[in-house]
Write an enzyme that holds these catalytic residues in place. Structure first.
Site, short mmCIF file in Angstrom:
data_model
loop_
_atom_site.label_atom_id
_atom_site.label_comp_id
_atom_site.label_asym_id
_atom_site.label_seq_id
_atom_site.Cartn_x
_atom_site.Cartn_y
_atom_site.Cartn_z
N GLU A 145 -63.27 70.92 -44.74
CA GLU A 145 -64.31 70.24 -45.54
C GLU A 145 -64.90 71.14 -46.63
OE1 GLU A 145 -67.18 68.48 -42.85
OE2 GLU A 145 -65.92 66.73 -42.63
N GLU A 303 -60.58 63.20 -38.91
CA GLU A 303 -61.70 63.24 -37.96
C GLU A 303 -62.45 61.92 -37.98
OE1 GLU A 303 -64.66 66.30 -38.50
OE2 GLU A 303 -63.17 67.80 -39.02
C1 GLA Z 1 -67.28 67.68 -39.80
C2 GLA Z 1 -66.53 68.94 -39.44
C3 GLA Z 1 -66.36 69.16 -37.97
C4 GLA Z 1 -67.56 68.70 -37.19
C5 GLA Z 1 -67.88 67.27 -37.53
C6 GLA Z 1 -69.04 66.72 -36.75
O1 GLA Z 1 -66.51 66.63 -40.16
O2 GLA Z 1 -65.29 69.06 -40.08
O3 GLA Z 1 -66.12 70.53 -37.77
O4 GLA Z 1 -68.64 69.50 -37.47
O5 GLA Z 1 -68.21 67.21 -38.90
O6 GLA Z 1 -69.33 65.42 -37.09
#
Ligand code: GLA
Ligand code: ZN
Length: 673
Positions: A145, A303
Site C-alpha cells: 500500500e 485484501e
Molecule cells: C491494509 C494493510 C494491511 C492491514 C489492513 C488492515 O490494507 O495492507 O497490512 O493493515 O490494512 O485493514
C-alpha cells in the site's frame, strides 16, 4: 491458473511455531492455498546495517513448501526497522505541516531518501536471491500500500530535478506555473520549495496559492513512490524473470496516479475496505476502476477483511453472507483471486481486534471460519470456469487522477465539489440499470463503447477532446458535466469561452457559473420526449447558452430560471450531452435508462430493483453474476437457458429465480444453446 486463488496475509512470525501446524490444518479445511508472507518482516530480517538473519523467513518458506502452499512473497520494504531511523534520520518523512517524523508506524519511509532506496533495494535483492529456487512463489508483492507524502529536504532536492527534467528551462516552468502572479517569478531552481503548510498552502492540503506548483508536487510524489516500486521490481525481475510482480493498490486512492503506475505492474491487485456496509455501488466502481487499469486482464483482490476492520471509530462485523457476497462481487467484476487480511488474528498492537480467518482461539467452529470454509469449498466449483473471463462493457466512465487533483485543489468555484463523490453519483445511476461499465483512463481507446461518460473532465490533456470528437462523430453518445474542458495540463485556463476545448463538441457557451451551499437547491425541468418532470439539483449551476445544441432541460428557479441546464448536441452521427449542475440521482437514472435503450444496450434481464447483475465472457461462454445486496428476497426472470455454477443445476428460458437476501447466483450460458 485454473482455480480462484484463496487465502491472504499470513504472519506466522508473530506467534509460536507450534501454532503453524494448527494453521495448516485449518487452511486445509478451508481450501486455502495462497499465502502472502513477509510483508512487515524487515526488522526481524535485518537487525543492523550489516546483519541479515533469514532464519525465520527460511522456516516459513520451507514450511509452506512442505505444505504445498502457494506463496505471494513480499519484499518487506513497507516499514523500515528502528535502527535505520535512529542511525539515518533522513529515512523518516517530513509531514505536510513541516514536522520531521520520528521512528514509528509503517509506510513511513521518505521515497527520496538515498538510504531508504539503498537498503530497500538490497533487501529485495537478498530475498529474491535467497528464495528464487522455490517453485511455489506465484507472485511478488512489492512493498505494501504505497501512499502518503513527504516534504523533506531530500524530496525538495528531488523535486527540483524532476522539474528540470520536465520543463528543461525556468522560463517554461514560470510560464506553466503562471508565476507573474503574486511575484513568484523564479530565477534559480534553488528558489523552488516544496508546497506545504509552510509555503504555498493555507494549512489545508487542498488549499494552495499556486495550483500549478501543488499539482506538480502531487505528480512528483506519485512518481517518487513509483520509482521505488520500479527499482524493487527490476531487481526481483532480474533474479526471477518468470514470477509476476504486483503491489497492492487502495482503490480510489487520491495521492497515487494508478493509471501511470499500472503500466509497470504485471497484474493489478487491490485492497477492498469500504467505508460502510452500504457501499456496493462504490465497491463495484472501484473494482471496475482497478480492472480498467489493465483492461482485459483479471486482477487480484489482495485484501479484504473476513469480518471486521480495526482502524475505524466503529468497526461493524460483516453480517452472515456478506463476506461471501462481496467476494463474489469482486469475481463478478474481474477478480481471479480472493484473499484476506489476515489469516490469524494478531496478538498485540493495533490490529489485534482486526478480523481474521482464524481467531485468537484457533477454533474451527466460529461463524467467520465456517463461512470462509463454505466459500473455499464453493470456489472449487468454479475451477476452469470464470478464471480469465473478461468484461465486455459498452458503457465507459472516464476517470483521471489529474482531473481529480485539479478539481479539488482549485480555488473556486466551490470547495464542496468532490471528484470521488461525483464519480460514485454517476456510476451508481448506471449501476442500477445493470449494464456493464468499464472505468477507463484517458489513454484507453473508445472503440468498444457506445456511451462514454466523463463527469468533471476538468483538465484537457493530450488533445483528448479530439478523441471524443471522433468518438461522437462515428455515432457514440458522450456525456459530460460542469467544470469540463476548461484548463490545460498545467491547470491554466483555456483562453476561450467555457467549456473551452469541448465547446464545439457540446455546441454551448457558458459565461457564468453560480455555486451555492449544498443545502440550497434549484430545479431541473426536463421537457424533451420521454424525459419529463422536474428534479432537484445543487452545488453548482452553469448558466448555459446554446449555440448549436438542443435544450433538454432548464432551471426552475433563481434569476436564471428558464436558462438551459441540460443540452444535447448532434455531432456527426452521435450526440454530446452536457449537464450543467449536480442533479439528484433519479434524474441520472432516467437519463441513462433512455440513453442505454436508445443504443440498444439496456439489460435484457427482467429483475426486481436492487439486484446487481454483471457479466464476464470467456470464449463461447457468458457468466452472469446476480448479487442480492439487499435485506429482502428478490426475483429475476431469465432470458435464456443456463447452468448455475454454484447450485450445479439448469434453469430454463423464462424461468423465475428467487434470490434470498445476500445470495448470489453465477449463471453460465453457452452462446450457441
Ligand atoms: C491494509 C494493510 C494491511 C492491514 C489492513 C488492515 O490494507 O495492507 O497490512 O493493515 O490494512 O485493514
Ligand atoms: Zn522526503
Amino acid at each position: 491458473m485454473k482455480k480462484v486463488l484463496f487465502g491472504g496475509d499470513y504472519n506466522p512470525e508473530q506467534w509460536p511455531e507450534e501454532v503453524w501446524s494448527e494453521d495448516m490444518n485449518l487452511f486445509g479445511e478451508a481450501h486455502i492455498e495462497t499465502l502472502t508472507v513477509g510483508v512487515f518482516s524487515w526488522s526481524i530480517i535485518q537487525k543492523d546495517e550489516n546483519t541479515y538473519d533469514f532464519s525465520v523467513l527460511d522456516k516459513i518458506m520451507e514450511f509452506l513448501q512442505a505444505n504445498n502452499k502457494n506463496v505471494c512473497l513480499a519484499t518487506g520494504t513497507a516499514a523500515h526497522p528502528p535502527w535505520m531511523a535512529n542511525k539515518y534520520p533522513e529515512v523518516t518523512r517530513v509531514d505536510f505541516e513541516g514536522r520531521k517524523r520520528k521512528f514509528g508506524q509503517r509506510h513511513n519511509s521518505c521515497p527520496n531518501s538515498p538510504v531508504y532506496q539503498k537498503y530497500s533495494k538490497l533487501l529485495a535483492e537478498k530475498i529474491a536471491t535467497r528464495y528464487h529456487h522455490y517453485n511455489n512463489i506465484i507472485a511478488w508483492h512489492v512493498n505494501n500500500e504505497y501512499g502518503g507524502t513527504c516534504y523533506c529536504e531530500n524530496c525538495e532536492k528531488a523535486f527540483r530535478s524532476w522539474l528540470q527534467k520536465k520543463y528543461g528551462t525556468l522560463e517554461k516552468l514560470n510560464d506553466a506555473w503562471n508565476t507573474t502572479f503574486w511575484s513568484h517569478y523564479f530565477y534559480d531552481w534553488e528558489e523552488i520549495v516544496v508546497p506545504n503548510a509552510l509555503s504555498e498552502h493555507y494549512n489545508k492540503e487542498n488549499v494552495t496559492a499556486f495550483q500549478g506548483i501543488t499539482l506538480d508536487y502531487m505528480r512528483f510524489n506519485s512518481d517518487s513512490m513509483l520509482a521505488n516500486f520500479i527499482a524493487e521490481k527490476e531487481i526481483v525481475k532480474d533474479i526471477t524473470p518468470g514470477i509476476p510482480v504486483t503491489t497492492n493498490f487502495m482503490g480510489m486512492y487520491r495521492p497515487l496516479d494508478y493509471f501511470k503506475w499500472a503500466k509497470h505492474l504485471d497484474f493489478i491487485s487491490w485492497d477492498n475496505y469500504p467505508p460502510d456496509m452500504h457501499s456496493e455501488a462504490r465497491m463495484a466502481l472501484t473494482h471496475s476502476l482497478m480492472r480498467g487499469l489493465k483492461k482485459g486482464q483479471p486482477f487480484w483482490l489482495m485484501e479484504q477483511t473476513p469480518s471486521t476492520t480495526a482502524c475505524r471509530d466503529i468497526n461493524p462485523v460483516k453480517r452472515p453472507g456478506v463476506m461471501r457476497l462481496w467476494s463474489y462481487q469482486a469475481l463478478a467484476h474481474g477478480a481471479d483471486a480472493i484473499l484476506f487480511f489476515q489469516m490469524r488474528k494478531s496478538k498485540g498492537a493495533s490490529e489485534k481486534y482486526h478480523g481474521a480467518v482464524i481467531d485468537h482461539s484457533g477454533r474451527n467452529d466460529t461463524r467467520v471460519f465456517k463461512e470462509i470454509t463454505g466459500l473455499g469449498e464453493e470456489l472449487l466449483l468454479l475451477e476452469n470456469e470464470v478464471i480469465g473471463a473478461v468484461t465486455k462493457a459498452k458503457v465507459a466512465l472516464v476517470f483521471d487522477w489529474d482531473c481529480w487533483w485539479a478539481v479539488e485543489i482549485s480555488d473556486g468555484p466551490s470547495r464542496y465539489i468532490s471528484y470521488q463523490q461525483t464519480m460514485i453519483h454517476y456510476y451508481q445511476a448506471l449501476y442500477k440499470l445493470n449494464v456493464d461499465i468499464d472505468v477507463i483512463g484517458l489513454d484507453q481507446s473508445l472503440e468498444d463503447y457506445e456511451i462514454v461518460i466523463a463527469p468533471l473532465l476538468h483538465m484537457m490533456k493530450d488533445n483528448y477532446y479530439q478523441k471524443l470528437e471522433e468518438f461522437v462523430e462515428k455515432g457514440g453518445i458522450f456525456v459530460t458535466t460542469y467544470l469540463s474542458g476548461i484548463v490545460d495540463e498545467y491547470d491554466n485556463a483555456i483562453l476561450d469561452v467555457s467549456p473551452g476545448l469541448l465547446k464545439n463538441l457540446l455546441g454551448i457557451r457558458i459565461d457564468e457559473t453560480d455555486t451555492l451551499h449544498p443545502a440550497d437547491h434549484n430545479l431541473i425541468c426536463l421537457d424533451h420526449g420521454k424525459l419529463q418532470g422536474s428534479y432537484t439539483c445543487n452545488l453548482i449551476f452553469d448558466l448555459v447558452q446554446t449555440e448549436n445544441a438542443e435544450i433538454i432541460a432548464t432551471y426552475g428557479k433563481d434569476f436564471y430560471a428558464g436558462l438551459p441546464v441540460i443540452t444535447k448536441n448532434h455531432y456527426g452521427a452521435g450526440e454530446a450531452w452536457y449537464i450543467g449542475s449536480q442533479p439528484e440521482a433519479a434524474l441520472l437514472e432516467v437519463l441513462f435508462s433512455q440513453l442505454t435503450e436508445q443504443k440498444g444496450i439496456a439489460s435484457d434481464i427482467e429483475a426486481d430493483q436492487g439486484l446487481e447483475i454483471v457479466r464476464r465472457h470467456k470464449e463461447d461462454k457468458v457468466f452472469t453474476f446476480i448479487l442480492n445486496h439487499s435485506d429482502e428476497t428478490k426475483n429475476i426472470v431469465l432470458p435464456n437457458h443456463c447452468f448455475c455454477v454454484l447450485e450445479q443445476n439448469y434453469y430454463e428460458k423464462g424461468e423465475q429465480i428467487t434470490l434470498p437476501a445476500k445470495e448470489v447466483r453465477i449463471l453460465r450460458e453457452t452462446k450457441y444453446i
